[in-house]
Motif scaffolding. Structure first.
Motif, PDB file in Angstrom:
ATOM      1  N   GLN A 184      -4.772   1.173  -5.939  1.00 49.18           N
ATOM      2  CA  GLN A 184      -4.258   2.473  -6.349  1.00 49.18           C
ATOM      3  C   GLN A 184      -2.873   2.703  -5.759  1.00 49.18           C
ATOM      4  OE1 GLN A 184      -5.763   4.206  -8.588  1.00 49.18           O
ATOM      5  NE2 GLN A 184      -7.718   3.120  -8.601  1.00 49.18           N
ATOM      6  N   MET A 185      -1.832   2.478  -6.581  1.00 51.46           N
ATOM      7  CA  MET A 185      -0.449   2.693  -6.146  1.00 51.46           C
ATOM      8  C   MET A 185       0.363   3.276  -7.293  1.00 51.46           C
ATOM      9  SD  MET A 185       0.597  -0.606  -3.799  1.00 51.46           S
ATOM     10  CE  MET A 185       0.232  -1.802  -5.100  1.00 51.46           C
ATOM     11  N   PRO A 186       1.444   4.006  -6.981  1.00 53.38           N
ATOM     12  CA  PRO A 186       2.290   4.580  -8.043  1.00 53.38           C
ATOM     13  C   PRO A 186       3.196   3.525  -8.669  1.00 53.38           C
ATOM     14  CG  PRO A 186       3.208   5.061  -5.892  1.00 53.38           C
ATOM     15  CD  PRO A 186       1.883   4.395  -5.638  1.00 53.38           C
ATOM     16  N   VAL A 187       3.925   3.943  -9.702  1.00 56.25           N
ATOM     17  CA  VAL A 187       4.901   3.126 -10.435  1.00 56.25           C
ATOM     18  C   VAL A 187       4.207   1.984 -11.173  1.00 56.25           C
ATOM     19  CG1 VAL A 187       7.034   1.771 -10.358  1.00 56.25           C
ATOM     20  CG2 VAL A 187       6.707   3.699  -8.758  1.00 56.25           C
ATOM     21  N   ASP A 245       0.872  -1.184   0.000  1.00 54.86           N
ATOM     22  CA  ASP A 245       0.000   0.000   0.000  1.00 54.86           C
ATOM     23  C   ASP A 245       0.898   1.220   0.000  1.00 54.86           C
ATOM     24  OD1 ASP A 245      -1.765   2.230   1.117  1.00 54.86           O
ATOM     25  OD2 ASP A 245      -3.202   0.584   1.022  1.00 54.86           O
ATOM     26  N   ASP A 246       0.526   2.252  -0.762  1.00 55.70           N
ATOM     27  CA  ASP A 246       1.407   3.413  -0.861  1.00 55.70           C
ATOM     28  C   ASP A 246       1.294   4.359   0.327  1.00 55.70           C
ATOM     29  OD1 ASP A 246      -1.186   4.096  -1.685  1.00 55.70           O
ATOM     30  OD2 ASP A 246      -0.464   5.777  -2.885  1.00 55.70           O
ATOM     31  N   GLU A 247       0.365   4.088   1.260  1.00 53.65           N
ATOM     32  CA  GLU A 247       0.214   4.954   2.424  1.00 53.65           C
ATOM     33  C   GLU A 247       0.851   4.301   3.649  1.00 53.65           C
ATOM     34  OE1 GLU A 247      -3.586   6.851   3.022  1.00 53.65           O
ATOM     35  OE2 GLU A 247      -4.230   6.223   1.029  1.00 53.65           O
ATOM     36  N   PRO A 248       1.916   4.906   4.186  1.00 55.65           N
ATOM     37  CA  PRO A 248       2.627   4.314   5.326  1.00 55.65           C
ATOM     38  C   PRO A 248       1.737   4.064   6.542  1.00 55.65           C
ATOM     39  CG  PRO A 248       3.932   6.069   4.348  1.00 55.65           C
ATOM     40  CD  PRO A 248       2.586   6.134   3.708  1.00 55.65           C
ATOM     41  N   LEU A 249       0.785   4.962   6.798  1.00 56.57           N
ATOM     42  CA  LEU A 249      -0.075   4.787   7.969  1.00 56.57           C
ATOM     43  C   LEU A 249      -0.975   3.566   7.817  1.00 56.57           C
ATOM     44  CD1 LEU A 249      -1.148   8.420   8.939  1.00 56.57           C
ATOM     45  CD2 LEU A 249       0.332   6.867  10.205  1.00 56.57           C
ATOM     46  N   ILE A 250      -1.457   3.331   6.603  1.00 58.75           N
ATOM     47  CA  ILE A 250      -2.294   2.151   6.372  1.00 58.75           C
ATOM     48  C   ILE A 250      -1.464   0.888   6.536  1.00 58.75           C
ATOM     49  CG2 ILE A 250      -3.567   0.857   4.620  1.00 58.75           C
ATOM     50  CD1 ILE A 250      -4.736   3.452   3.656  1.00 58.75           C
ATOM     51  N   ARG A 251      -0.255   0.889   6.001  1.00 62.30           N
ATOM     52  CA  ARG A 251       0.610  -0.281   6.171  1.00 62.30           C
ATOM     53  C   ARG A 251       0.886  -0.543   7.643  1.00 62.30           C
ATOM     54  NH1 ARG A 251       3.849   2.158   2.181  1.00 62.30           N
ATOM     55  NH2 ARG A 251       5.580   2.321   3.663  1.00 62.30           N
ATOM     56  N   ALA A 252       1.147   0.534   8.378  1.00 68.84           N
ATOM     57  CA  ALA A 252       1.434   0.375   9.804  1.00 68.84           C
ATOM     58  C   ALA A 252       0.229  -0.186  10.554  1.00 68.84           C
ATOM     59  CB  ALA A 252       1.850   1.713  10.401  1.00 68.84           C
ATOM     60  N   GLY A 253      -0.958   0.295  10.202  1.00 69.91           N
ATOM     61  CA  GLY A 253      -2.166  -0.191  10.861  1.00 69.91           C
ATOM     62  C   GLY A 253      -2.417  -1.658  10.571  1.00 69.91           C
ATOM     63  N   ILE A 254      -2.228  -2.057   9.305  1.00 70.45           N
ATOM     64  CA  ILE A 254      -2.426  -3.449   8.931  1.00 70.45           C
ATOM     65  C   ILE A 254      -1.397  -4.334   9.632  1.00 70.45           C
ATOM     66  CG2 ILE A 254      -2.298  -5.095   7.021  1.00 70.45           C
ATOM     67  CD1 ILE A 254      -3.434  -2.904   5.216  1.00 70.45           C
ATOM     68  N   ARG A 255      -0.151  -3.863   9.673  1.00 75.29           N
ATOM     69  CA  ARG A 255       0.902  -4.631  10.347  1.00 75.29           C
ATOM     70  C   ARG A 255       0.556  -4.838  11.820  1.00 75.29           C
ATOM     71  NH1 ARG A 255       6.492  -5.798  10.519  1.00 75.29           N
ATOM     72  NH2 ARG A 255       6.841  -5.078   8.392  1.00 75.29           N
ATOM     73  N   MET A 256       0.084  -3.802  12.471  1.00 74.83           N
ATOM     74  CA  MET A 256      -0.249  -3.903  13.887  1.00 74.83           C
ATOM     75  C   MET A 256      -1.341  -4.939  14.126  1.00 74.83           C
ATOM     76  SD  MET A 256      -1.421  -0.884  16.525  1.00 74.83           S
ATOM     77  CE  MET A 256      -2.934  -0.556  15.596  1.00 74.83           C
ATOM     78  N   ILE A 257      -2.349  -4.921  13.244  1.00 73.36           N
ATOM     79  CA  ILE A 257      -3.454  -5.884  13.376  1.00 73.36           C
ATOM     80  C   ILE A 257      -2.959  -7.310  13.158  1.00 73.36           C
ATOM     81  CG2 ILE A 257      -5.606  -6.686  12.315  1.00 73.36           C
ATOM     82  CD1 ILE A 257      -6.162  -3.686  11.673  1.00 73.36           C
ATOM     83  N   LEU A 258      -2.215  -7.513  12.088  1.00 74.06           N
ATOM     84  CA  LEU A 258      -1.790  -8.872  11.738  1.00 74.06           C
ATOM     85  C   LEU A 258      -0.825  -9.455  12.762  1.00 74.06           C
ATOM     86  CD1 LEU A 258      -1.309  -8.671   7.860  1.00 74.06           C
ATOM     87  CD2 LEU A 258      -3.288  -9.470   9.159  1.00 74.06           C
ATOM     88  N   THR A 259       0.092  -8.638  13.254  1.00 70.97           N
ATOM     89  CA  THR A 259       1.075  -9.163  14.202  1.00 70.97           C
ATOM     90  C   THR A 259       0.486  -9.421  15.580  1.00 70.97           C
ATOM     91  OG1 THR A 259       1.825  -6.887  14.646  1.00 70.97           O
ATOM     92  CG2 THR A 259       3.075  -8.158  13.027  1.00 70.97           C
ATOM     93  N   SER A 260      -0.770  -9.051  15.786  1.00 72.11           N
ATOM     94  CA  SER A 260      -1.437  -9.417  17.041  1.00 72.11           C
ATOM     95  C   SER A 260      -1.766 -10.906  17.054  1.00 72.11           C
ATOM     96  CB  SER A 260      -2.716  -8.596  17.228  1.00 72.11           C
ATOM     97  OG  SER A 260      -3.717  -8.978  16.286  1.00 72.11           O
ATOM     98  N   ASP A 261      -1.707 -11.539  15.877  1.00 71.55           N
ATOM     99  CA  ASP A 261      -1.937 -12.978  15.766  1.00 71.55           C
ATOM    100  C   ASP A 261      -0.574 -13.672  15.717  1.00 71.55           C
ATOM    101  OD1 ASP A 261      -2.362 -15.611  14.792  1.00 71.55           O
ATOM    102  OD2 ASP A 261      -4.264 -15.001  13.904  1.00 71.55           O
TER     103      ASP A 261
END
Length: 219
Positions: free
Chosen positions: A60-63, A12-28
């Motif tokens: 929706q991502m660049p490159v 995901d091109d948004e760092p905050l979204i990546r961080a939020g998803i990481r936090m959720i997933l690593t709770s498992d």
């Protein structure tokens, strides 16, 4: 020996979204985030480099956007299951992603527990459509299909037995194997066997494609 954790790459091109998803997933404890990507090109490389089991891929991502990256991902990391991250405003893109072999899609505002369920389902070889959006999105997409496509779908479904068509119809509603079993008075294991048989007969890669086919055929 304990089973290996599910290896996930978040694209995901948004760092905050990546961080939020990481936090959720690593709770498992059974899920490990092994890589992140800010564009589609990085997603392809990360999935290959880290031998990902599941890739959460934004459209929706660049490159290189998610839709363009998906076929490359399938070639570079064929064992990885790709779950598309989307919004309601991207319905047609979702259809294209699923038809290119995506294992399902999630809305970006999905609940944390659902995100974990989707990753687990994808890693287990099952496709996952967000239950909150399944009927709305699939029906909207199916309504715009060409008549020829509907006829082709009906011809393919005609090869199924009556019981197989019943199971396929419930896939089109987005039901899980367990829920379909309750509706049809079958065990979950029996439904799973029917689903495998249906996918083979219809030459569908996963249950998402089968669900779309069911909607096209009017089941």
């Amino acid at each position: 020996m304990a089973e290996q954790p599910i290896r996930v790459v978040i694209a995901d091109d948004e760092p905050l979204i990546r961080a939020g998803i990481r936090m959720i997933l690593t709770s498992d404890p059974e899920i490990e985030v092994v890589g992140e990507a800010a564009d589609g090109r990085e997603a392809v490389e990360a999935a290959r480099a880290h031998a990902a089991d599941v890739v959460l891929l934004d459209i929706q991502m660049p490159v290189l956007d998610g839709l363009s990256a998906l076929p490359e991902l399938r070639r570079a990391a064929p064992a990885a299951r790709v779950v598309v991250l989307t919004t309601f405003g991207e319905r047609e893109n979702v259809l294209r992603a699923l038809e290119h072999g995506g294992a399902g899609f999630l809305l970006k505002d999905t609940a944390p527990a659902e995100l974990i369920r989707a990753v687990r389902a994808a890693a287990a070889g099952d496709a996952y459509l967000s239950p909150a959006a399944t009927r709305h999105v699939v029906e909207r997409l199916a309504a715009g299909r060409e008549v020829a496509r509907a006829e082709q779908a009906r011809a393919r479904v005609a090869a199924l037995s009556e019981k197989e068509r019943d199971v396929l119809a419930l896939l089109g509603e987005g039901l899980s194997n367990a829920d379909a079993g309750k509706r049809l008075h079958m065990s979950e294991a029996t439904v799973k066997t029917y689903v495998s048989r249906i996918l083979a007969k219809l030459d569908c890669e996963n249950r998402v494609q089968a669900a779309l086919l069911a909607r096209d055929a009017g089941l």
